[in-house]
Design a protein around this motif. Structure first.
Motif, mmCIF file in Angstrom:
data_model
loop_
_atom_site.group_PDB
_atom_site.id
_atom_site.type_symbol
_atom_site.label_atom_id
_atom_site.label_comp_id
_atom_site.label_asym_id
_atom_site.label_seq_id
_atom_site.Cartn_x
_atom_site.Cartn_y
_atom_site.Cartn_z
ATOM 1 N N ARG A 35 0.803 -1.226 0.000
ATOM 2 C CA ARG A 35 0.000 0.000 0.000
ATOM 3 C C ARG A 35 0.835 1.274 0.000
ATOM 4 O O ARG A 35 0.516 2.243 -0.688
ATOM 5 C CB ARG A 35 -0.895 0.013 1.250
ATOM 6 N N ILE A 36 1.880 1.273 0.770
ATOM 7 C CA ILE A 36 2.613 2.501 1.062
ATOM 8 C C ILE A 36 3.272 3.044 -0.202
ATOM 9 O O ILE A 36 3.714 2.283 -1.071
ATOM 10 C CB ILE A 36 3.666 2.224 2.164
ATOM 11 N N ARG A 37 3.297 4.367 -0.329
ATOM 12 C CA ARG A 37 3.937 4.979 -1.488
ATOM 13 C C ARG A 37 5.443 4.980 -1.292
ATOM 14 O O ARG A 37 5.955 4.901 -0.171
ATOM 15 C CB ARG A 37 3.388 6.381 -1.738
ATOM 16 N N LEU A 38 6.172 5.072 -2.430
ATOM 17 C CA LEU A 38 7.620 4.881 -2.441
ATOM 18 C C LEU A 38 8.264 6.041 -3.174
ATOM 19 O O LEU A 38 7.846 6.392 -4.274
ATOM 20 C CB LEU A 38 7.980 3.581 -3.173
ATOM 21 N N GLY A 39 9.305 6.624 -2.575
ATOM 22 C CA GLY A 39 9.897 7.775 -3.238
ATOM 23 C C GLY A 39 11.398 7.875 -3.095
ATOM 24 O O GLY A 39 12.025 7.193 -2.273
ATOM 25 N N THR A 40 11.977 8.752 -3.914
ATOM 26 C CA THR A 40 13.410 9.057 -3.868
ATOM 27 C C THR A 40 13.584 10.480 -3.360
ATOM 28 O O THR A 40 12.953 11.408 -3.838
ATOM 29 C CB THR A 40 14.048 8.929 -5.262
ATOM 30 N N LEU A 41 14.477 10.636 -2.371
ATOM 31 C CA LEU A 41 14.637 11.913 -1.688
ATOM 32 C C LEU A 41 16.113 12.314 -1.663
ATOM 33 O O LEU A 41 16.746 12.203 -0.631
ATOM 34 C CB LEU A 41 14.090 11.777 -0.270
ATOM 35 N N VAL A 42 16.667 12.860 -2.660
ATOM 36 C CA VAL A 42 16.134 12.922 -4.015
ATOM 37 C C VAL A 42 17.182 12.331 -4.947
ATOM 38 O O VAL A 42 18.354 12.287 -4.609
ATOM 39 C CB VAL A 42 15.815 14.371 -4.459
ATOM 40 N N THR A 43 16.736 11.879 -6.119
ATOM 41 C CA THR A 43 17.658 11.372 -7.123
ATOM 42 C C THR A 43 18.481 12.516 -7.703
ATOM 43 O O THR A 43 17.936 13.547 -8.093
ATOM 44 C CB THR A 43 16.878 10.675 -8.247
ATOM 45 N N SER A 44 19.792 12.330 -7.772
ATOM 46 C CA SER A 44 20.643 13.349 -8.384
ATOM 47 C C SER A 44 20.485 13.310 -9.898
ATOM 48 O O SER A 44 20.592 12.244 -10.515
ATOM 49 C CB SER A 44 22.116 13.110 -8.028
ATOM 50 N N GLN A 45 20.247 14.471 -10.485
ATOM 51 C CA GLN A 45 20.089 14.532 -11.934
ATOM 52 C C GLN A 45 21.339 14.083 -12.673
ATOM 53 O O GLN A 45 21.270 13.709 -13.847
ATOM 54 C CB GLN A 45 19.708 15.958 -12.362
ATOM 55 N N SER A 46 22.486 14.094 -12.006
ATOM 56 C CA SER A 46 23.752 13.808 -12.683
ATOM 57 C C SER A 46 24.031 12.315 -12.846
ATOM 58 O O SER A 46 24.847 11.936 -13.684
ATOM 59 C CB SER A 46 24.919 14.425 -11.892
ATOM 60 N N GLU A 98 6.838 7.940 -6.219
ATOM 61 C CA GLU A 98 7.021 9.389 -6.157
ATOM 62 C C GLU A 98 8.482 9.642 -6.542
ATOM 63 O O GLU A 98 9.389 9.154 -5.874
ATOM 64 C CB GLU A 98 6.761 9.926 -4.745
ATOM 65 N N LEU A 99 8.722 10.389 -7.620
ATOM 66 C CA LEU A 99 10.084 10.602 -8.095
ATOM 67 C C LEU A 99 10.599 11.967 -7.653
ATOM 68 O O LEU A 99 10.153 13.005 -8.155
ATOM 69 C CB LEU A 99 10.138 10.500 -9.623
ATOM 70 N N GLY A 100 11.525 11.966 -6.695
ATOM 71 C CA GLY A 100 12.178 13.200 -6.274
ATOM 72 C C GLY A 100 13.469 13.399 -7.035
ATOM 73 O O GLY A 100 14.242 12.464 -7.231
ATOM 74 N N LEU A 101 13.718 14.631 -7.465
ATOM 75 C CA LEU A 101 14.929 14.983 -8.217
ATOM 76 C C LEU A 101 15.611 16.181 -7.573
ATOM 77 O O LEU A 101 14.941 17.085 -7.064
ATOM 78 C CB LEU A 101 14.580 15.350 -9.666
#
Length: 329
Positions: free
Chosen positions: A75-86, A109-112
């Motif tokens: 159920r729980i949402r999953l994210g990146t805190l944060v993915t480096s653009q490089s 959830e995509l964090g950049l």
């Protein structure tokens, strides 16, 4: 402009998983515990070496670990805190993220971010471009490429800040979420980061600030938005360390033990200054005191908090359940 009155119970609450100095089973078990306790999301940071303490502490790579967590949870949402653009070419990142979104049945959830850990860049062969605006322009172009690949049957792109040219590229299968997984931008730069957030992102994240500091940043974000409706569309979040105990003194002891182990008396590196900022602003105390402090963030317009709970992986520690019970009460 006034902010509608909000309380800690109005916040979405996520847990930053313990990916440094742990076994992979600990990361997975913490995610499962967070899900069972009713947290809204779990998050992983994107580093190849630890930014807390000894850089050689075991560090689990963000995206492969996230895929494992996606498979283990329901159920729980999953994210990146944060993915480096490089660190990943944008078309590759689009494919990776689409895959995780499908594995999780639409929970990504995509964090950049623009990237900040220069020592890590140097050690692992990435160019740390200066000034920061150089990295942030690449971040904005990365978002454009991700959105282009996720919302078109084919997508072409001629690189402006990135050395990336795409001709009739595609991302199949596409992500589950429509029009695409939410994209968060992390960082507090007012000239570039907040402007790109206003133009491109679904959410914004930052840390190391007291609630009053977030008031100022949110005012800048609002000014960058083309309309109040656009501002309201953007999720606003705070990344916070939390130390909780049955008594105020027990929680303070946890924070001081963490400070003693991982933070030198005289910080000298950017990562140490970051950690010092997180500790200075960390909600610390009993569950009720932590709830009251989180309410201060909600009151200024923060809608979601991502909580790093350093003791969560300790045997017998009940920090996650204490915070969950406080927020549910």
């Amino acid at each position: 402009m006034s902010v509608p009155k909000r309380d800690a119970g109005d916040l979405d609450v996520g847990v930053i998983l313990p990916q440094y100095g742990t076994e992979i089973d600990t990361v997975r078990d913490t995610a499962l515990e967070a899900e069972s306790l009713g947290y809204d999301a779990v998050w992983l940071e994107d580093h190849f070496q630890s930014w807390i303490g000894d850089p050689r502490r075991a560090t689990h790579e963000c995206w492969t670990t996230l895929s494992a967590i996606a498979e283990a949870t329901d159920r729980i949402r999953l994210g990146t805190l944060v993915t480096s653009q490089s660190y990943r070419q944008p078309a590759l990142l689009a494919k990776m993220a689409a895959t995780v979104d499908r594995v999780s049945e639409g929970r990504l959830e995509l964090g950049l971010g623009g990237g900040w850990y220069a020592d890590e860049y140097d050690r692992f062969g990435y160019e740390f471009r200066e000034p920061p605006a150089e990295r942030l322009r690449r971040l904005a172009e990365t978002v454009e490429i991700l959105q282009g690949l996720w919302t078109n049957e084919t997508y072409s792109h001629e690189g402006e800040n990135l050395e990336v040219d795409l001709e009739n590229a595609f991302c199949e299968p596409q992500p589950v979420q429509e029009p695409h997984p939410p994209i968060w931008i992390g960082g507090g730069g007012e000239a570039f980061t907040l402007r790109y957030t206003a133009e491109l992102a679904d959410g914004w994240n930052y840390g190391t600030l007291e609630p009053e500091g977030f008031t100022d940043k949110l005012d800048v974000l609002r000014d960058h938005c083309e309309s109040e409706a656009r501002y309201d569309e953007i999720r606003k979040s705070a990344e916070l360390f939390v130390f909780v105990g049955e008594t105020t003194e027990a929680a303070a002891d946890k924070r001081e033990a963490f400070r003693s182990e991982f933070l030198p008396d005289g910080p000298s590196e950017p990562r140490e200054f970051f950690l010092s900022g997180y500790l200075e602003t960390a909600p610390t105390g009993t569950p009720a005191e932590v709830r009251d402090r989180l309410a201060d963030y909600a009151a200024v317009g923060i809608e979601e908090v991502m909580l790093a709970v350093p003791n969560a992986a300790d045997d017998g520690d009940e920090s996650l359940s204490l915070v969950a019970d406080a927020l549910a009460g």
